[in-house]
Motif scaffolding. Sequence first.
Motif, PDB file in Angstrom:
ATOM      1  N   UNK A   9       1.013  -1.070   0.003  1.00  0.00           N
ATOM      2  CA  UNK A   9       0.096  -0.057   0.095  1.00  0.00           C
ATOM      3  C   UNK A   9       0.923   1.095  -0.028  1.00  0.00           C
ATOM      4  N   UNK A  10       0.505   2.118  -0.881  1.00  0.00           N
ATOM      5  CA  UNK A  10       1.455   3.437  -0.892  1.00  0.00           C
ATOM      6  C   UNK A  10       0.382   4.613  -1.137  1.00  0.00           C
ATOM      7  N   UNK A  11       0.740   5.773  -0.461  1.00  0.00           N
ATOM      8  CA  UNK A  11       0.340   6.835  -0.448  1.00  0.00           C
ATOM      9  C   UNK A  11       1.157   8.150  -0.736  1.00  0.00           C
ATOM     10  N   UNK A  12       1.267   8.643  -1.845  1.00  0.00           N
ATOM     11  CA  UNK A  12       2.041   9.814  -2.312  1.00  0.00           C
ATOM     12  C   UNK A  12       1.399  10.960  -1.771  1.00  0.00           C
ATOM     13  N   UNK A  13       2.404  11.762  -0.976  1.00  0.00           N
ATOM     14  CA  UNK A  13       1.911  13.366  -0.482  1.00  0.00           C
ATOM     15  C   UNK A  13       2.714  14.203  -0.952  1.00  0.00           C
ATOM     16  N   UNK A  14       2.537  15.440  -0.971  1.00  0.00           N
ATOM     17  CA  UNK A  14       3.433  16.603  -1.264  1.00  0.00           C
ATOM     18  C   UNK A  14       3.192  17.715  -0.206  1.00  0.00           C
ATOM     19  N   UNK A  15       4.189  18.308  -0.088  1.00  0.00           N
ATOM     20  CA  UNK A  15       4.052  19.364   1.068  1.00  0.00           C
ATOM     21  C   UNK A  15       4.530  20.697   0.459  1.00  0.00           C
ATOM     22  N   UNK A  16       5.240  21.661   1.449  1.00  0.00           N
ATOM     23  CA  UNK A  16       5.132  22.961   0.924  1.00  0.00           C
ATOM     24  C   UNK A  16       5.675  23.341  -0.495  1.00  0.00           C
ATOM     25  N   UNK A  17       6.684  22.445  -0.811  1.00  0.00           N
ATOM     26  CA  UNK A  17       7.520  22.785  -2.162  1.00  0.00           C
ATOM     27  C   UNK A  17       6.363  22.760  -3.318  1.00  0.00           C
ATOM     28  N   UNK A  18       5.549  21.683  -3.226  1.00  0.00           N
ATOM     29  CA  UNK A  18       4.507  21.410  -4.255  1.00  0.00           C
ATOM     30  C   UNK A  18       3.405  22.444  -4.098  1.00  0.00           C
ATOM     31  N   UNK A  19       3.124  22.606  -2.847  1.00  0.00           N
ATOM     32  CA  UNK A  19       1.702  23.602  -2.431  1.00  0.00           C
ATOM     33  C   UNK A  19       2.034  24.935  -2.855  1.00  0.00           C
ATOM     34  N   UNK A  20       3.068  25.387  -2.734  1.00  0.00           N
ATOM     35  CA  UNK A  20       3.628  26.564  -3.130  1.00  0.00           C
ATOM     36  C   UNK A  20       3.984  26.771  -4.680  1.00  0.00           C
ATOM     37  N   UNK A  21       4.474  26.024  -5.317  1.00  0.00           N
ATOM     38  CA  UNK A  21       4.967  25.852  -6.746  1.00  0.00           C
ATOM     39  C   UNK A  21       4.080  26.425  -7.814  1.00  0.00           C
ATOM     40  N   UNK A  22       4.538  27.265  -8.461  1.00  0.00           N
ATOM     41  CA  UNK A  22       3.437  27.636  -9.777  1.00  0.00           C
ATOM     42  C   UNK A  22       3.339  26.655 -10.692  1.00  0.00           C
ATOM     43  N   UNK A  32       1.781  11.250 -12.362  1.00  0.00           N
ATOM     44  CA  UNK A  32       1.002  10.454 -12.700  1.00  0.00           C
ATOM     45  C   UNK A  32       1.586   9.601 -13.881  1.00  0.00           C
ATOM     46  N   UNK A  33       1.760  10.756 -14.998  1.00  0.00           N
ATOM     47  CA  UNK A  33       1.969  10.051 -16.154  1.00  0.00           C
ATOM     48  C   UNK A  33       3.079   8.954 -16.197  1.00  0.00           C
ATOM     49  N   UNK A  34       4.197   9.286 -15.248  1.00  0.00           N
ATOM     50  CA  UNK A  34       5.116   8.754 -15.488  1.00  0.00           C
ATOM     51  C   UNK A  34       5.417   7.443 -14.507  1.00  0.00           C
ATOM     52  N   UNK A  35       4.642   7.427 -13.493  1.00  0.00           N
ATOM     53  CA  UNK A  35       4.522   6.384 -12.544  1.00  0.00           C
ATOM     54  C   UNK A  35       3.119   5.783 -12.199  1.00  0.00           C
ATOM     55  N   UNK A  36       1.883   6.445 -12.543  1.00  0.00           N
ATOM     56  CA  UNK A  36       0.682   6.155 -12.535  1.00  0.00           C
ATOM     57  C   UNK A  36       0.320   6.262 -10.767  1.00  0.00           C
ATOM     58  N   UNK A  37       0.824   7.030 -10.037  1.00  0.00           N
ATOM     59  CA  UNK A  37       0.895   7.578  -8.643  1.00  0.00           C
ATOM     60  C   UNK A  37       0.017   8.876  -8.769  1.00  0.00           C
TER      61      UNK A  37
END
Length: 120
Positions: A9-22, A32-37
């Motif tokens: 079981x895997x759950x990918x999360x992103x924090x401040x770097x992605x949250x604030x990125x343009x 998603x395209x490269x990993x299906x995640x």
Amino acid sequence: MLESYGVRRMHAIATSAVREAATATNFIDQVFVRTGMDVEVIEGAEENRLNLIAVEQSLQNHFEFDKKNCLIIEVGTGSTEVIVTTAGEVALTRTLLIGPLRLPQQAEMGSRIPPRSSAC
């Protein structure tokens, strides 16, 4: 690779770097395209909650959280999460916008680091 480690079981999360990125949407799409995640972008409060759960589970047989006052600090690349507990209850949480990726830019600008906070 996940299968070779026996990950079920895997759950990918992103924090401040992605949250604030343009380019956050583009980044999430490319993952998603490269990993299906699917990647879930979480806020600082959720990051604090997950950090607290991880610390409590890691130390559950070595430390009595419900009887102690604790300061838990997690330094991420774009933010620093601070959790204060009193007798096992969350008394305060803070998300400080400081981390290794931000420091050079903040030093150049001489800027003050504004906290984002949520009190519990």
